[in-house]
Design an enzyme around this catalytic site. Structure first.
Site, PDB file in Angstrom:
ATOM      1  N   GLY A  31       0.809  -1.212   0.000  1.00 52.11           N
ATOM      2  CA  GLY A  31       0.000   0.000   0.000  1.00 52.11           C
ATOM      3  C   GLY A  31       0.842   1.262   0.000  1.00 52.11           C
ATOM      4  O   GLY A  31       2.019   1.234  -0.362  1.00 52.11           O
ATOM      5  N   ALA A  32       0.209   2.399   0.379  1.00 48.22           N
ATOM      6  CA  ALA A  32       0.841   3.724   0.255  1.00 48.22           C
ATOM      7  C   ALA A  32       1.335   3.879  -1.185  1.00 48.22           C
ATOM      8  O   ALA A  32       2.497   4.175  -1.450  1.00 48.22           O
ATOM      9  CB  ALA A  32       1.968   3.906   1.268  1.00 48.22           C
ATOM     10  N   LEU A  33       0.408   3.663  -2.094  1.00 49.06           N
ATOM     11  CA  LEU A  33       0.768   3.506  -3.509  1.00 49.06           C
ATOM     12  C   LEU A  33       1.250   4.810  -4.131  1.00 49.06           C
ATOM     13  O   LEU A  33       0.729   5.883  -3.838  1.00 49.06           O
ATOM     14  CB  LEU A  33      -0.446   2.980  -4.284  1.00 49.06           C
ATOM     15  CG  LEU A  33      -1.034   1.666  -3.765  1.00 49.06           C
ATOM     16  CD1 LEU A  33      -2.252   1.273  -4.594  1.00 49.06           C
ATOM     17  CD2 LEU A  33       0.006   0.547  -3.776  1.00 49.06           C
ATOM     18  N   HIS A  34       2.261   4.687  -4.982  1.00 49.57           N
ATOM     19  CA  HIS A  34       2.798   5.837  -5.717  1.00 49.57           C
ATOM     20  C   HIS A  34       2.943   5.425  -7.183  1.00 49.57           C
ATOM     21  O   HIS A  34       2.553   4.304  -7.569  1.00 49.57           O
ATOM     22  CB  HIS A  34       4.121   6.303  -5.100  1.00 49.57           C
ATOM     23  CG  HIS A  34       5.114   5.206  -4.904  1.00 49.57           C
ATOM     24  ND1 HIS A  34       5.627   4.470  -5.942  1.00 49.57           N
ATOM     25  CD2 HIS A  34       5.659   4.686  -3.770  1.00 49.57           C
ATOM     26  CE1 HIS A  34       6.468   3.573  -5.474  1.00 49.57           C
ATOM     27  NE2 HIS A  34       6.497   3.664  -4.155  1.00 49.57           N
ATOM     28  N   GLY A  36       5.318   4.389  -8.843  1.00 52.84           N
ATOM     29  CA  GLY A  36       6.071   3.147  -9.052  1.00 52.84           C
ATOM     30  C   GLY A  36       5.124   1.951  -9.020  1.00 52.84           C
ATOM     31  O   GLY A  36       5.179   1.068  -9.885  1.00 52.84           O
ATOM     32  N   HIS A  37       4.210   1.933  -8.028  1.00 56.41           N
ATOM     33  CA  HIS A  37       3.233   0.842  -7.969  1.00 56.41           C
ATOM     34  C   HIS A  37       2.303   0.894  -9.187  1.00 56.41           C
ATOM     35  O   HIS A  37       1.937  -0.136  -9.754  1.00 56.41           O
ATOM     36  CB  HIS A  37       2.360   0.964  -6.722  1.00 56.41           C
ATOM     37  CG  HIS A  37       3.107   0.837  -5.427  1.00 56.41           C
ATOM     38  ND1 HIS A  37       3.353   1.901  -4.597  1.00 56.41           N
ATOM     39  CD2 HIS A  37       3.669  -0.232  -4.818  1.00 56.41           C
ATOM     40  CE1 HIS A  37       4.022   1.500  -3.531  1.00 56.41           C
ATOM     41  NE2 HIS A  37       4.234   0.198  -3.646  1.00 56.41           N
ATOM     42  N   GLN A  61       8.153  -9.032   7.767  1.00 52.77           N
ATOM     43  CA  GLN A  61       9.344  -8.551   7.055  1.00 52.77           C
ATOM     44  C   GLN A  61       9.934  -7.287   7.671  1.00 52.77           C
ATOM     45  O   GLN A  61      10.840  -6.700   7.108  1.00 52.77           O
ATOM     46  CB  GLN A  61       9.050  -8.376   5.564  1.00 52.77           C
ATOM     47  CG  GLN A  61       8.087  -7.263   5.211  1.00 52.77           C
ATOM     48  CD  GLN A  61       7.757  -7.273   3.728  1.00 52.77           C
ATOM     49  OE1 GLN A  61       6.977  -8.103   3.260  1.00 52.77           O
ATOM     50  NE2 GLN A  61       8.337  -6.366   2.957  1.00 52.77           N
ATOM     51  N   GLN A 153      15.035  -8.218  -3.511  1.00 53.42           N
ATOM     52  CA  GLN A 153      13.750  -8.894  -3.310  1.00 53.42           C
ATOM     53  C   GLN A 153      13.343  -9.647  -4.576  1.00 53.42           C
ATOM     54  O   GLN A 153      12.905 -10.802  -4.520  1.00 53.42           O
ATOM     55  CB  GLN A 153      12.690  -7.858  -2.943  1.00 53.42           C
ATOM     56  CG  GLN A 153      11.267  -8.373  -2.994  1.00 53.42           C
ATOM     57  CD  GLN A 153      10.271  -7.389  -2.446  1.00 53.42           C
ATOM     58  OE1 GLN A 153      10.134  -7.282  -1.238  1.00 53.42           O
ATOM     59  NE2 GLN A 153       9.558  -6.679  -3.298  1.00 53.42           N
ATOM     60  N   LEU A 184      11.290   6.310  -6.699  1.00 56.25           N
ATOM     61  CA  LEU A 184      10.047   6.432  -5.930  1.00 56.25           C
ATOM     62  C   LEU A 184       9.999   5.318  -4.881  1.00 56.25           C
ATOM     63  O   LEU A 184      10.364   4.182  -5.157  1.00 56.25           O
ATOM     64  CB  LEU A 184       8.828   6.315  -6.846  1.00 56.25           C
ATOM     65  CG  LEU A 184       8.666   7.367  -7.926  1.00 56.25           C
ATOM     66  CD1 LEU A 184       7.276   7.270  -8.558  1.00 56.25           C
ATOM     67  CD2 LEU A 184       8.865   8.777  -7.378  1.00 56.25           C
TER      68      LEU A 184
HETATM   69  O1  PAF Z   1       7.744  -4.880  -2.099  1.00 59.74           O
HETATM   70  C1  PAF Z   1       6.814  -4.923  -1.257  1.00 59.74           C
HETATM   71  O2  PAF Z   1       5.971  -4.027  -1.184  1.00 59.74           O
HETATM   72  C2  PAF Z   1       6.734  -6.100  -0.308  1.00 59.74           C
HETATM   73  O3  PAF Z   1       7.996  -6.515   0.087  1.00 59.74           O
HETATM   74  C3  PAF Z   1       5.900  -7.262  -0.851  1.00 59.74           C
HETATM   75  C4  PAF Z   1       6.530  -7.866  -2.108  1.00 59.74           C
HETATM   76  C5  PAF Z   1       4.495  -6.797  -1.166  1.00 59.74           C
HETATM   77  C6  PAF Z   1       5.826  -8.390   0.192  1.00 59.74           C
HETATM   78  O4  PAF Z   1       5.230  -7.933   1.365  1.00 59.74           O
END
Ligand code: PAF
Length: 282
Positions: A31-34, A36-37, A61, A153, A184
Site C-alpha cells: 500500500g501507500a501507492l505511488h 512506481g506501484h 518482514q 527482493q 520512488l
Molecule cells: O515490495 C513490497 O511491497 C513487499 O515486500 C511485498 C513484495 C508486497 C511483500 O510484502
C-alpha cells in the site's frame, strides 16, 4: 473493482476469471501507492486480462526496530488509485487470514537472501518469501510483477519461485524516478525537506560509479568514491556494491552486473540499484 477481505470470496472471484479462460496478474504491495506501484499495475494490465493487487503490510518482514507501526497506511486513497487504473480485484487480507493462530511456517531462501539487505535486516527476506509464497497460493496468478527498485527482493522471489516449482512468471518492472533521479518509494514520505534535497546524492553516486566502471575504471575505486560522496551528503552508508545481477555474489566477467546501495539519511533508510551496461572490464 471488487475489494475482497475473505479468502473464500477471493477464490470465488478468481474461479470466475479462470472459467472464462482469462489470464490473471498479481501485483503484491504494502500500500501507500505511488507512481512506481501504478507502473506495475499498468504493466500487469498489458500482461494479463485481469489484475489483482494485494495490499498487506506484512509484519514478518519488519525487524523489531523497524518502521512497521509507522509504515504509511492509505487504504482509501490507494483504493481510488486502483479503481481509476482499472484494477479488477483489491485483495486486502486481514492479519489473521495471513497468519492465523498457530501459523508455524517460514520460507527461507539461502544465498541470495543472506547478503546486502539480508545481512543488514535479519529475517527480512524470510518474511518476504513467506508472504509472497502465501500470496501466490492464494491468488495462483499466471504472472506476478515486482519493482526493480527492490532488486534483491526480485532476485530472492525469482530464486524461490524456481526452487519451489511455483508456476508463475515473474516480471520485474523498471524503477520509476522523480525528475531529479530519486527512486520512488513509500519511505520517501519520511524525508524532511533538507533530507529530500540531499537524497538525490544516492542515484547520482550510483550513476557516477556506473560511468566510471563502464569507462574501464577500477570498480573498487568507483565504489569507494560513491561511498565518500554519500557520506559527504550526510548519508550513513550500509553498502554500495557491484554484484552479479542474479545471484548477488561477486561480479564476474561475462555475467550481468548490478550496482546496489543502501544508506540512511536521518532515520530513513533508502535503497537503489542500477544495471551496469558493460560488464567485462577486460
Ligand atoms: O515490495 C513490497 O511491497 C513487499 O515486500 C511485498 C513484495 C508486497 C511483500 O510484502
Amino acid at each position: 473493482m471488487q475489494t475482497i477481505r475473505r479468502l473464500e470470496d477471493l477464490r470465488e472471484a478468481l474461479a470466475a476469471f479462470r472459467s472464462a479462460g482469462e489470464r490473471v496478474a498479481l501485483v503484491p504491495t504494502m500500500g501507500a501507492l505511488h507512481d512506481g506501484h501504478m507502473a506495475l499495475v499498468e504493466a500487469a494490465k498489458r500482461a494479463a486480462d485481469r489484475v489483482v493487487v494485494s495490499i498487506f503490510v506484512n509484519p514478518r518482514q519488519f525487524g523489531p526496530n523497524e518502521d512497521f507501526d509507522q509504515y504509511p497506511r492509505k487504504e482509501a486513497a490507494d483504493s481510488r488509485l486502483l479503481t481509476n487504473a482499472g484494477t479488477d480485484i483489491l485483495w486486502l487480507p486481514p492479519v489473521d487470514v495471513m497468519y492465523p493462530q498457530g501459523f508455524a511456517t517460514n520460507v527461507s531462501v539461502t544465498g541470495v537472501s543472506e547478503v546486502l539487505d539480508g545481512a543488514h535486516r535479519p529475517g527480512h527476506f524470510d518474511g518476504v518469501a513467506t508472504v509472497v509464497s502465501k500470496l501466490f497460493n492464494q491468488v495462483r496468478p499466471d504472472i506476478a510483477l515486482f519493482g526493480e527498485k527492490d532488486w534483491q527482493q526480485l532476485a530472492v522471489i525469482r530464486r524461490m519461485t524456481a526452487d519451489l516449482n511455483i508456476d508463475v512468471e515473474i516480471q520485474g518492472v523498471v524503477t520509476q524516478r522523480e525528475d531529479d533521479g530519486l527512486a520512488l518509494s513509500s519511505r520517501n514520505a519520511y524525508l524532511m525537506p533538507d533530507e529530500r534535497a540531499r537524497a538525490v546524492a544516492l542515484p547520482r553516486a550510483l550513476g557516477a560509479a556506473e560511468r566510471a566502471i563502464v569507462e574501464g575504471g577500477d570498480p573498487e575505486a568507483a565504489l569507494a568514491q560513491a561511498r565518500d560522496s554519500l557520506t559527504a551528503a550526510g548519508f550513513d552508508v550500509d553498502y554500495v556494491v557491484l554484484a552479479d545481477a542474479e545471484t548477488l555474489g561477486s561480479a564476474e566477467p561475462g555475467r550481468p552486473w548490478r550496482l546496489l546501495a543502501a544508506a540512511r539519511i536521518g532515520s530513513t533508510r533508502l535503497i537503489d540499484n542500477i544495471p551496469v551496461t558493460t560488464q567485462d572490464p577486460g
